[in-house]
Structure formats: structure tokens, C-alpha cells
Design a protein around this motif. Structure first.
Motif, PDB file in Angstrom:
ATOM      1  N   VAL A 157      39.364 -32.968 -55.123  1.00 18.84           N
ATOM      2  CA  VAL A 157      39.386 -33.979 -54.063  1.00 18.84           C
ATOM      3  C   VAL A 157      40.454 -33.668 -53.020  1.00 18.84           C
ATOM      4  O   VAL A 157      40.217 -33.771 -51.810  1.00 18.84           O
ATOM      5  CB  VAL A 157      39.609 -35.375 -54.667  1.00 18.84           C
ATOM      6  CG1 VAL A 157      39.891 -36.407 -53.577  1.00 18.84           C
ATOM      7  CG2 VAL A 157      38.390 -35.808 -55.482  1.00 18.84           C
ATOM      8  N   LEU A 158      41.626 -33.255 -53.477  1.00 21.46           N
ATOM      9  CA  LEU A 158      42.719 -32.983 -52.541  1.00 21.46           C
ATOM     10  C   LEU A 158      42.537 -31.666 -51.793  1.00 21.46           C
ATOM     11  O   LEU A 158      43.270 -31.390 -50.841  1.00 21.46           O
ATOM     12  CB  LEU A 158      44.063 -32.981 -53.272  1.00 21.46           C
ATOM     13  CG  LEU A 158      44.522 -34.323 -53.843  1.00 21.46           C
ATOM     14  CD1 LEU A 158      45.909 -34.199 -54.455  1.00 21.46           C
ATOM     15  CD2 LEU A 158      44.509 -35.414 -52.785  1.00 21.46           C
ATOM     16  N   SER A 159      41.570 -30.869 -52.200  1.00 22.65           N
ATOM     17  CA  SER A 159      41.288 -29.607 -51.505  1.00 22.65           C
ATOM     18  C   SER A 159      40.200 -29.761 -50.449  1.00 22.65           C
ATOM     19  O   SER A 159      39.918 -28.811 -49.714  1.00 22.65           O
ATOM     20  CB  SER A 159      40.864 -28.527 -52.518  1.00 22.65           C
ATOM     21  OG  SER A 159      41.898 -28.251 -53.433  1.00 22.65           O
ATOM     22  N   ARG A 160      39.595 -30.955 -50.375  1.00 20.70           N
ATOM     23  CA  ARG A 160      38.510 -31.165 -49.419  1.00 20.70           C
ATOM     24  C   ARG A 160      39.015 -31.088 -47.986  1.00 20.70           C
ATOM     25  O   ARG A 160      40.144 -31.467 -47.673  1.00 20.70           O
ATOM     26  CB  ARG A 160      37.837 -32.525 -49.634  1.00 20.70           C
ATOM     27  CG  ARG A 160      37.145 -32.681 -50.969  1.00 20.70           C
ATOM     28  CD  ARG A 160      36.476 -34.037 -51.086  1.00 20.70           C
ATOM     29  NE  ARG A 160      35.166 -34.040 -50.433  1.00 20.70           N
ATOM     30  CZ  ARG A 160      34.914 -34.523 -49.236  1.00 20.70           C
ATOM     31  NH1 ARG A 160      35.892 -35.032 -48.499  1.00 20.70           N
ATOM     32  NH2 ARG A 160      33.706 -34.504 -48.743  1.00 20.70           N
ATOM     33  N   HIS A 161      38.150 -30.608 -47.108  1.00 21.19           N
ATOM     34  CA  HIS A 161      38.483 -30.507 -45.690  1.00 21.19           C
ATOM     35  C   HIS A 161      38.187 -31.822 -44.976  1.00 21.19           C
ATOM     36  O   HIS A 161      37.207 -32.507 -45.280  1.00 21.19           O
ATOM     37  CB  HIS A 161      37.667 -29.388 -45.037  1.00 21.19           C
ATOM     38  CG  HIS A 161      37.877 -29.283 -43.557  1.00 21.19           C
ATOM     39  ND1 HIS A 161      39.047 -28.809 -43.007  1.00 21.19           N
ATOM     40  CD2 HIS A 161      37.081 -29.615 -42.507  1.00 21.19           C
ATOM     41  CE1 HIS A 161      38.950 -28.836 -41.693  1.00 21.19           C
ATOM     42  NE2 HIS A 161      37.770 -29.327 -41.362  1.00 21.19           N
ATOM     43  N   LEU A 171      49.669 -28.592 -49.602  1.00 21.58           N
ATOM     44  CA  LEU A 171      50.269 -29.419 -48.553  1.00 21.58           C
ATOM     45  C   LEU A 171      50.131 -30.902 -48.874  1.00 21.58           C
ATOM     46  O   LEU A 171      51.058 -31.692 -48.636  1.00 21.58           O
ATOM     47  CB  LEU A 171      49.610 -29.105 -47.206  1.00 21.58           C
ATOM     48  CG  LEU A 171      49.943 -27.734 -46.598  1.00 21.58           C
ATOM     49  CD1 LEU A 171      49.103 -27.491 -45.354  1.00 21.58           C
ATOM     50  CD2 LEU A 171      51.436 -27.634 -46.275  1.00 21.58           C
ATOM     51  N   ARG A 172      48.987 -31.284 -49.417  1.00 19.99           N
ATOM     52  CA  ARG A 172      48.789 -32.697 -49.742  1.00 19.99           C
ATOM     53  C   ARG A 172      49.680 -33.123 -50.918  1.00 19.99           C
ATOM     54  O   ARG A 172      50.237 -34.224 -50.909  1.00 19.99           O
ATOM     55  CB  ARG A 172      47.313 -32.961 -50.039  1.00 19.99           C
ATOM     56  CG  ARG A 172      46.476 -33.069 -48.757  1.00 19.99           C
ATOM     57  CD  ARG A 172      45.009 -33.240 -49.039  1.00 19.99           C
ATOM     58  NE  ARG A 172      44.301 -33.647 -47.823  1.00 19.99           N
ATOM     59  CZ  ARG A 172      43.000 -33.494 -47.632  1.00 19.99           C
ATOM     60  NH1 ARG A 172      42.236 -32.951 -48.595  1.00 19.99           N
ATOM     61  NH2 ARG A 172      42.431 -33.899 -46.506  1.00 19.99           N
ATOM     62  N   ILE A 173      49.811 -32.266 -51.908  1.00 14.72           N
ATOM     63  CA  ILE A 173      50.704 -32.581 -53.023  1.00 14.72           C
ATOM     64  C   ILE A 173      52.142 -32.716 -52.524  1.00 14.72           C
ATOM     65  O   ILE A 173      52.877 -33.641 -52.913  1.00 14.72           O
ATOM     66  CB  ILE A 173      50.614 -31.495 -54.116  1.00 14.72           C
ATOM     67  CG1 ILE A 173      49.273 -31.579 -54.841  1.00 14.72           C
ATOM     68  CG2 ILE A 173      51.761 -31.633 -55.109  1.00 14.72           C
ATOM     69  CD1 ILE A 173      49.066 -32.843 -55.658  1.00 14.72           C
ATOM     70  N   ALA A 174      52.558 -31.820 -51.642  1.00 18.35           N
ATOM     71  CA  ALA A 174      53.910 -31.891 -51.089  1.00 18.35           C
ATOM     72  C   ALA A 174      54.113 -33.188 -50.309  1.00 18.35           C
ATOM     73  O   ALA A 174      55.173 -33.824 -50.397  1.00 18.35           O
ATOM     74  CB  ALA A 174      54.164 -30.679 -50.188  1.00 18.35           C
ATOM     75  N   ALA A 175      53.095 -33.599 -49.561  1.00 17.33           N
ATOM     76  CA  ALA A 175      53.191 -34.836 -48.787  1.00 17.33           C
ATOM     77  C   ALA A 175      53.290 -36.052 -49.705  1.00 17.33           C
ATOM     78  O   ALA A 175      54.030 -37.004 -49.419  1.00 17.33           O
ATOM     79  CB  ALA A 175      51.986 -34.962 -47.855  1.00 17.33           C
ATOM     80  N   MET A 229      43.279 -23.937 -51.368  1.00 23.61           N
ATOM     81  CA  MET A 229      44.534 -23.958 -52.125  1.00 23.61           C
ATOM     82  C   MET A 229      45.703 -24.398 -51.252  1.00 23.61           C
ATOM     83  O   MET A 229      46.554 -25.165 -51.663  1.00 23.61           O
ATOM     84  CB  MET A 229      44.819 -22.568 -52.718  1.00 23.61           C
ATOM     85  CG  MET A 229      46.081 -22.505 -53.556  1.00 23.61           C
ATOM     86  SD  MET A 229      46.002 -23.544 -55.042  1.00 23.61           S
ATOM     87  CE  MET A 229      44.864 -22.561 -56.017  1.00 23.61           C
ATOM     88  N   ILE A 230      45.751 -23.925 -49.996  1.00 18.54           N
ATOM     89  CA  ILE A 230      46.825 -24.300 -49.088  1.00 18.54           C
ATOM     90  C   ILE A 230      46.767 -25.801 -48.786  1.00 18.54           C
ATOM     91  O   ILE A 230      47.785 -26.500 -48.800  1.00 18.54           O
ATOM     92  CB  ILE A 230      46.747 -23.480 -47.783  1.00 18.54           C
ATOM     93  CG1 ILE A 230      47.033 -21.999 -48.082  1.00 18.54           C
ATOM     94  CG2 ILE A 230      47.732 -24.023 -46.752  1.00 18.54           C
ATOM     95  CD1 ILE A 230      46.885 -21.101 -46.883  1.00 18.54           C
ATOM     96  N   ARG A 231      45.560 -26.307 -48.534  1.00 16.77           N
ATOM     97  CA  ARG A 231      45.398 -27.731 -48.232  1.00 16.77           C
ATOM     98  C   ARG A 231      45.835 -28.590 -49.424  1.00 16.77           C
ATOM     99  O   ARG A 231      46.507 -29.616 -49.252  1.00 16.77           O
ATOM    100  CB  ARG A 231      43.945 -28.022 -47.864  1.00 16.77           C
ATOM    101  CG  ARG A 231      43.698 -29.447 -47.369  1.00 16.77           C
ATOM    102  CD  ARG A 231      42.254 -29.651 -46.933  1.00 16.77           C
ATOM    103  NE  ARG A 231      41.937 -28.810 -45.785  1.00 16.77           N
ATOM    104  CZ  ARG A 231      41.130 -27.745 -45.828  1.00 16.77           C
ATOM    105  NH1 ARG A 231      40.555 -27.396 -46.979  1.00 16.77           N
ATOM    106  NH2 ARG A 231      40.880 -27.040 -44.759  1.00 16.77           N
ATOM    107  N   PHE A 232      45.476 -28.158 -50.619  1.00 16.67           N
ATOM    108  CA  PHE A 232      45.872 -28.870 -51.833  1.00 16.67           C
ATOM    109  C   PHE A 232      47.395 -28.908 -51.953  1.00 16.67           C
ATOM    110  O   PHE A 232      47.989 -29.970 -52.210  1.00 16.67           O
ATOM    111  CB  PHE A 232      45.258 -28.190 -53.062  1.00 16.67           C
ATOM    112  CG  PHE A 232      45.751 -28.729 -54.374  1.00 16.67           C
ATOM    113  CD1 PHE A 232      45.324 -29.961 -54.843  1.00 16.67           C
ATOM    114  CD2 PHE A 232      46.652 -28.004 -55.142  1.00 16.67           C
ATOM    115  CE1 PHE A 232      45.785 -30.464 -56.054  1.00 16.67           C
ATOM    116  CE2 PHE A 232      47.119 -28.508 -56.354  1.00 16.67           C
ATOM    117  CZ  PHE A 232      46.681 -29.728 -56.804  1.00 16.67           C
TER     118      PHE A 232
END
Length: 246
Positions: free
Chosen positions: A196-200, A6-10, A1-4
């Protein structure tokens, strides 16, 4: 969830940087490079590490690519600056439709056979002006890692052949991550984007721009569609390509 998150914010931050620059270029009546840069950046933010093989034609070209994911658009646009042919319903999607319009997307209604000729003429006009355009002739991502037959009707804009226009097949190879990234079945767009945006980590992706095809050398649009598909098969599924040639 955190990675998702951060990517949306970027992605949002990148859009806020690119958007005013895009409109500044438009106000100066110059061709804007910012949609290409934004879409390419989205691909990188999503964790895609692209290797380009071959040489994308810079203009007067229709790219024809296999289709696994919405990421395909980001990667091809980032590598070539192409506009896209898309289903007309995408134009009505919140935010996405607006962004697609900024990149000069050609929207087509595939459910209305009466409109096909007019839409082909719209695409033909874009190609004649030199605009590089890309389409996904499978018409869907439901094939996953397999490559469905190419729809010959999507090549109607090339007949009769326009002087100097070429078709360049593009093989998109996500490698071992292809099955995980592919958007198939009944998965919603939102669910796929989140997954996809949550992938490591990063995903090595190869964009293989194949030798261009001359529509004037093909007897009809069906033969051209098959030739483009065979080029992509030769990269992604060589055994199937060999069987097709028998």
C-alpha cells in the motif's frame, strides 16, 4: 522501494513531532488531540485523499464501519477522533500495539466467550463517558469489497440501551482502488503495508457518516447490527441493500 522508504520516514518524523506533544497534553490532564492528528496524517502520507460526507457525532457514539484495510483506522480516527475496538492480539504487536494504546483502544478477546460480557462492559463504560468509539462489525477484512454479515455480539455493550448513545454507520469507499488496497487472504500485515505504501499517487476516499441509529428503537442487538449494515450497503451496494429489504 524509494516511495515506500520516503513514506515510512515521513510517518516516523510525524510520530516524533506528535509524541512529545501528546505527553505534554496528558501531563496537563487535558484530552490529547495528537493521536487523532497523527493517525489522520498517516492516512494522508499513505496517499489517501479523504472526503467526509455527513456529520460525525462528536461524542456518545459507536461508529460501525465496513472494513477493507488497516487504513480504515487512520481515516476514521482522523475524521472523528474515535478510539477503536480491536482484537487483543493487536496489543502485543510491536510498535502498533503501543500506538493503539495511546489512542485509548479497547482490546477484546473474541476467542474467549467467557470474557465477552466483561469486555462489553468495558466498552459500555467508554461510551458512557462520552468517548467516541469505532468498531468493524465484520470482524475481518477477508470480505474485501463485499460486506460480510455484522457480528451482533459486538453490539452487546449497547443493551440495555444507554441514554443518549447512538450508533452511526460509516461507509468507507475507496472507489476504483478498493480491490488493490483490500487486505485479504493470507497476505501478511508487513507485505500489505509495503504494498500500500509503495503505490503511486493519491486515492480519493469517501467517508460517508450515515444517519445515527437509536439502539432503544431496535428490538435486540441482531436487529441493530442488521440496520447498521443495511445503511452501509445502501451506499456501497445499493442493489444488495434493496434485495435485503424485500
Amino acid at each position: 522501494m524509494i516511495r515506500f522508504g520516503l513514506r515510512i520516514a515521513a510517518i516516523i518524523l510525524t510520530l516524533l513531532v506528535c509524541l512529545p506533544l501528546h505527553y505534554a497534553w496528558k501531563a496537563a490532564r487535558a484530552r490529547s488531540p495528537w493521536p487523532r492528528r497523527f493517525l489522520g496524517a498517516v492516512g494522508r502520507i499513505a496517499g489517501m485523499k479523504v472526503e467526509v460526507r455527513g456529520t460525525p457525532l462528536p461524542s456518545h457514539v459507536l461508529y460501525a464501519a465496513n472494513h477493507l484495510s488497516w487504513l480504515d483506522i487512520m481515516l476514521i480516527a482522523g475524521a472523528s477522533g474515535a478510539a477503536f475496538v480491536s482484537r487483543d492480539d493487536v496489543e502485543r504487536w510491536p510498535v502498533i500495539g503501543w500506538l493503539a494504546g495511546l489512542n485509548d483502544t479497547v482490546f477484546v478477546d473474541r476467542s474467549d466467550r467467557r470474557a465477552v460480557h466483561g469486555q462489553a462492559q468495558t466498552l459500555r463504560g467508554a461510551l458512557a463517558r462520552g468517548q467516541p468509539v469505532a468498531l468493524f462489525p465484520e470482524g475481518t477484512t477477508d470480505g474485501g469489497t463485499s460486506i460480510l454479515p455484522f457480528r451482533a455480539s459486538l453490539f452487546e455493550s449497547l443493551f440495555p440501551p444507554l441514554p443518549g448513545i447512538r450508533v452511526q454507520p460509516v461507509a468507507i469507499d475507496y472507489g476504483a482502488a478498493a480491490t488493490d488496497i483490500a487486505w485479504v487472504g493470507k497476505e501478511s500485515a508487513g507485505a500489505n503495508v509495503r504494498r500500500v505504501l509503495s503505490r503511486h499517487g493519491t486515492v480519493p476516499v469517501i467517508l460517508d457518516f450515515r444517519p445515527p441509529l437509536d439502539p432503544a428503537a431496535a428490538p435486540d442487538r441482531k436487529a441493530l447490527a442488521q440496520a447498521a449494515r443495511s445503511e452501509i450497503l445502501s451506499v456501497l451496494h445499493p442493489s444488495e441493500a434493496a434485495a435485503d429489504r424485500l
